[in-house]
Design a protein around this motif. Structure first.
Motif, PDB file in Angstrom:
ATOM      1  N   ARG A 118     -10.398 -16.091   2.061  1.00  0.00           N
ATOM      2  CA  ARG A 118      -9.838 -14.462   1.968  1.00  0.00           C
ATOM      3  C   ARG A 118      -8.268 -14.114   2.172  1.00  0.00           C
ATOM      4  NH1 ARG A 118     -11.696 -13.752  -3.173  1.00  0.00           N
ATOM      5  NH2 ARG A 118     -14.417 -13.924  -2.887  1.00  0.00           N
ATOM      6  N   GLN A 119      -8.058 -14.777   3.369  1.00  0.00           N
ATOM      7  CA  GLN A 119      -6.989 -14.091   3.689  1.00  0.00           C
ATOM      8  C   GLN A 119      -5.673 -15.349   4.644  1.00  0.00           C
ATOM      9  OE1 GLN A 119      -8.645 -10.922   6.746  1.00  0.00           O
ATOM     10  NE2 GLN A 119      -6.151 -10.080   6.031  1.00  0.00           N
ATOM     11  N   ALA A 120      -4.630 -15.240   4.534  1.00  0.00           N
ATOM     12  CA  ALA A 120      -4.170 -16.284   5.119  1.00  0.00           C
ATOM     13  C   ALA A 120      -2.792 -15.887   5.416  1.00  0.00           C
ATOM     14  CB  ALA A 120      -3.865 -17.250   4.604  1.00  0.00           C
ATOM     15  N   TYR A 121      -1.888 -15.425   6.775  1.00  0.00           N
ATOM     16  CA  TYR A 121      -0.792 -14.031   6.526  1.00  0.00           C
ATOM     17  C   TYR A 121      -0.185 -14.437   8.259  1.00  0.00           C
ATOM     18  CZ  TYR A 121      -3.145 -10.899   9.404  1.00  0.00           C
ATOM     19  OH  TYR A 121      -3.810 -10.658  10.434  1.00  0.00           O
ATOM     20  N   PRO A 122       1.263 -14.598   8.513  1.00  0.00           N
ATOM     21  CA  PRO A 122       1.675 -14.883   9.421  1.00  0.00           C
ATOM     22  C   PRO A 122       2.066 -13.756  10.895  1.00  0.00           C
ATOM     23  CG  PRO A 122       3.418 -14.907   7.698  1.00  0.00           C
ATOM     24  CD  PRO A 122       2.287 -14.637   7.423  1.00  0.00           C
ATOM     25  N   ALA A 123       1.472 -14.352  11.741  1.00  0.00           N
ATOM     26  CA  ALA A 123       1.793 -13.176  12.884  1.00  0.00           C
ATOM     27  C   ALA A 123       2.787 -12.461  12.706  1.00  0.00           C
ATOM     28  CB  ALA A 123       1.048 -14.028  14.525  1.00  0.00           C
ATOM     29  N   SER A 124       4.330 -13.341  12.439  1.00  0.00           N
ATOM     30  CA  SER A 124       5.283 -12.959  12.176  1.00  0.00           C
ATOM     31  C   SER A 124       5.987 -12.190  11.526  1.00  0.00           C
ATOM     32  CB  SER A 124       6.169 -14.346  11.789  1.00  0.00           C
ATOM     33  OG  SER A 124       5.762 -14.866  10.567  1.00  0.00           O
ATOM     34  N   ASP A 125       5.045 -11.454  10.696  1.00  0.00           N
ATOM     35  CA  ASP A 125       4.998 -10.453   9.991  1.00  0.00           C
ATOM     36  C   ASP A 125       5.339  -9.312  10.803  1.00  0.00           C
ATOM     37  OD1 ASP A 125       5.898  -9.399   7.043  1.00  0.00           O
ATOM     38  OD2 ASP A 125       3.693  -9.060   6.900  1.00  0.00           O
ATOM     39  N   MET A 126       4.936  -9.532  11.806  1.00  0.00           N
ATOM     40  CA  MET A 126       3.818  -7.881  12.302  1.00  0.00           C
ATOM     41  C   MET A 126       5.302  -6.580  12.470  1.00  0.00           C
ATOM     42  SD  MET A 126       1.962  -8.386  15.585  1.00  0.00           S
ATOM     43  CE  MET A 126       2.095 -10.376  16.013  1.00  0.00           C
ATOM     44  N   ILE A 127       5.536  -5.294  12.437  1.00  0.00           N
ATOM     45  CA  ILE A 127       5.937  -4.404  12.480  1.00  0.00           C
ATOM     46  C   ILE A 127       6.116  -4.454  14.506  1.00  0.00           C
ATOM     47  CG2 ILE A 127       6.160  -1.825  12.359  1.00  0.00           C
ATOM     48  CD1 ILE A 127       4.867  -2.311   9.879  1.00  0.00           C
ATOM     49  N   PHE A 128       5.636  -4.314  14.710  1.00  0.00           N
ATOM     50  CA  PHE A 128       5.448  -4.424  16.394  1.00  0.00           C
ATOM     51  C   PHE A 128       5.398  -5.845  17.163  1.00  0.00           C
ATOM     52  CE2 PHE A 128       5.090   0.418  15.198  1.00  0.00           C
ATOM     53  CZ  PHE A 128       6.232   0.491  15.128  1.00  0.00           C
ATOM     54  N   SER A 129       6.198  -5.890  17.385  1.00  0.00           N
ATOM     55  CA  SER A 129       5.610  -7.629  18.508  1.00  0.00           C
ATOM     56  C   SER A 129       4.924  -7.475  19.388  1.00  0.00           C
ATOM     57  CB  SER A 129       7.438  -8.280  18.858  1.00  0.00           C
ATOM     58  OG  SER A 129       7.303  -6.720  20.301  1.00  0.00           O
ATOM     59  N   PRO A 130       4.154  -7.971  20.008  1.00  0.00           N
ATOM     60  CA  PRO A 130       2.928  -7.849  21.180  1.00  0.00           C
ATOM     61  C   PRO A 130       3.459  -7.363  22.268  1.00  0.00           C
ATOM     62  CG  PRO A 130       2.463  -9.975  19.830  1.00  0.00           C
ATOM     63  CD  PRO A 130       3.872  -9.106  19.427  1.00  0.00           C
ATOM     64  N   ALA A 131       4.556  -7.693  22.665  1.00  0.00           N
ATOM     65  CA  ALA A 131       5.386  -6.887  24.233  1.00  0.00           C
ATOM     66  C   ALA A 131       5.049  -6.091  23.479  1.00  0.00           C
ATOM     67  CB  ALA A 131       6.734  -7.664  24.402  1.00  0.00           C
ATOM     68  N   GLU A 132       6.066  -5.356  22.170  1.00  0.00           N
ATOM     69  CA  GLU A 132       6.627  -3.572  22.003  1.00  0.00           C
ATOM     70  C   GLU A 132       5.455  -3.187  22.045  1.00  0.00           C
ATOM     71  OE1 GLU A 132       8.846  -0.856  20.948  1.00  0.00           O
ATOM     72  OE2 GLU A 132       9.407  -2.954  22.596  1.00  0.00           O
ATOM     73  N   ILE A 133       4.215  -3.750  21.736  1.00  0.00           N
ATOM     74  CA  ILE A 133       3.131  -2.785  21.298  1.00  0.00           C
ATOM     75  C   ILE A 133       2.184  -2.528  22.991  1.00  0.00           C
ATOM     76  CG2 ILE A 133       0.510  -3.746  20.764  1.00  0.00           C
ATOM     77  CD1 ILE A 133       1.537  -4.855  18.685  1.00  0.00           C
ATOM     78  N   ASN A 190       0.331  -1.319   0.673  1.00  0.00           N
ATOM     79  CA  ASN A 190       0.469   0.058   0.604  1.00  0.00           C
ATOM     80  C   ASN A 190       0.673   1.618   0.012  1.00  0.00           C
ATOM     81  OD1 ASN A 190      -2.976  -1.073   0.156  1.00  0.00           O
ATOM     82  ND2 ASN A 190      -2.542  -1.809   2.217  1.00  0.00           N
ATOM     83  N   GLY A 191       1.839   1.096   0.106  1.00  0.00           N
ATOM     84  CA  GLY A 191       2.969   2.467  -0.284  1.00  0.00           C
ATOM     85  C   GLY A 191       2.928   3.016   1.508  1.00  0.00           C
ATOM     86  N   HIS A 192       2.594   2.425   2.271  1.00  0.00           N
ATOM     87  CA  HIS A 192       3.091   3.133   4.226  1.00  0.00           C
ATOM     88  C   HIS A 192       4.380   3.180   3.750  1.00  0.00           C
ATOM     89  CE1 HIS A 192      -1.230   3.323   3.237  1.00  0.00           C
ATOM     90  NE2 HIS A 192      -2.052   2.345   4.190  1.00  0.00           N
ATOM     91  N   THR A 193       4.721   4.203   5.326  1.00  0.00           N
ATOM     92  CA  THR A 193       5.995   4.485   5.542  1.00  0.00           C
ATOM     93  C   THR A 193       5.989   3.802   7.037  1.00  0.00           C
ATOM     94  OG1 THR A 193       5.358   6.657   6.479  1.00  0.00           O
ATOM     95  CG2 THR A 193       6.667   6.267   4.465  1.00  0.00           C
ATOM     96  N   ILE A 194       6.790   2.655   7.382  1.00  0.00           N
ATOM     97  CA  ILE A 194       6.878   1.990   9.039  1.00  0.00           C
ATOM     98  C   ILE A 194       6.870   3.050   9.636  1.00  0.00           C
ATOM     99  CG2 ILE A 194       8.156   0.940  10.502  1.00  0.00           C
ATOM    100  CD1 ILE A 194       7.348  -1.038   7.519  1.00  0.00           C
ATOM    101  N   PRO A 195       5.838   2.864  10.179  1.00  0.00           N
ATOM    102  CA  PRO A 195       5.808   3.656  11.670  1.00  0.00           C
ATOM    103  C   PRO A 195       6.601   3.988  12.840  1.00  0.00           C
ATOM    104  CG  PRO A 195       3.559   2.440  11.801  1.00  0.00           C
ATOM    105  CD  PRO A 195       4.756   2.417  10.716  1.00  0.00           C
TER     106      PRO A 195
END
Length: 256
Positions: free
Chosen positions: A189-204, A69-74
């Motif tokens: 319709r969707q299938a994606y890995p949680a490991s692709d997260m930018i911020f991990s759960p603990a970091e969130i 989507n052309g979004h910058t990494i926050p």
């Protein structure tokens, strides 16, 4: 532990550990006595597995979606709040209001907070996570983008029933190996890995704890990835995560 919340055929609302077709009735989140009363699940209605004080959602938290989507990494989690009246549970029938227009599903992993968390370290934030659940963050695209001067995140995501949580909360999961799948009328319709997260759960959790105090039962939807699309009345949507289960919802309406 598998933790759930039900409404019995008699109308009693119970929370506790789900095991072998029974709910072992507990008190506070995760607290079940060895001699807890066990009530059969048969005939019960599934509710959201906790009653959050805050329902927080993240946007742009997956690398693949950001790249496409052309979004910058926050630099910090981008978040919004869903009203508590949007909460619904497994098996719910969600009415699509006429005002909502085009509605999309968003299958997501959800974090459930288990202990008070304020200005936490990453270790403290990780320890504050009770477990994980499935989320369907329904969103009105027409409302979100209706006013070019103001993106209406809260209204677009806040209609009654638009925050589907469940069916249960699972503890002890390794989020890195989880995959999120969304089916519409049985078609993936969707299938994606949680490991692709930018911020991990603990970091969130750590970062959000500097924005607000997180309390037991609060829910954080960690964002979605590729594959979201519009849905309509009559559709059945299922968000599945191995180790947690599937949270299903049926859409109806529109209502006037």
């Amino acid at each position: 532990m598998i933790w759930g919340r039900i409404k019995t055929a008699k109308g009693d609302i119970l929370s506790g550990e789900i095991r072998d077709g029974f709910i072992r009735v507990g008190g506070a989140l995760g607290d079940v006595a060895p001699d807890a009363v066990a009530i059969p699940l048969e005939g019960a209605t599934w509710l959201a597995p906790c009653a959050p004080g805050k329902f927080i959602g993240l946007w742009n938290n997956y690398h693949a979606a950001a790249e496409k989507n052309g979004h910058t990494i926050p630099d910090h989690p981008l978040w919004f709040l869903k009203p508590l009246s949007s909460v619904s549970g497994h098996g719910a029938d969600v009415v699509l209001p006429t005002a909502a227009g085009r509605v999309i599903f968003e299958g997501e992993l959800g974090i459930v907070i288990g202990q008070r968390c304020h200005m936490a370290s990453e270790d403290e934030a990780g320890a504050a996570i009770f477990g994980y659940t499935c989320i369907n963050d329904l969103t009105s695209l027409d409302v979100l983008n209706a006013n070019p001067a103001f993106a209406q995140w809260a209204r677009a995501k806040g209609f009654d029933g638009f925050g589907v949580i469940g069916p249960v909360i699972a503890t002890g999961l390794d989020w890195r190996v989880l995959s999120i799948r969304t089916l519409v009328n049985g078609r993936e319709r969707q299938a994606y890995p949680a490991s692709d997260m930018i911020f991990s759960p603990a970091e969130i959790v750590r970062r959000l704890s500097f924005d607000m105090t997180l309390e037991p039962g609060d829910v954080i939807a960690v964002g979605t990835s590729l594959g979201v699309r519009p849905v309509k009345a009559g559709d059945q949507i299922s968000v599945l995560i191995e180790g947690i289960g599937a949270v299903d919802v049926t859409l109806s309406g529109p209502a006037t």
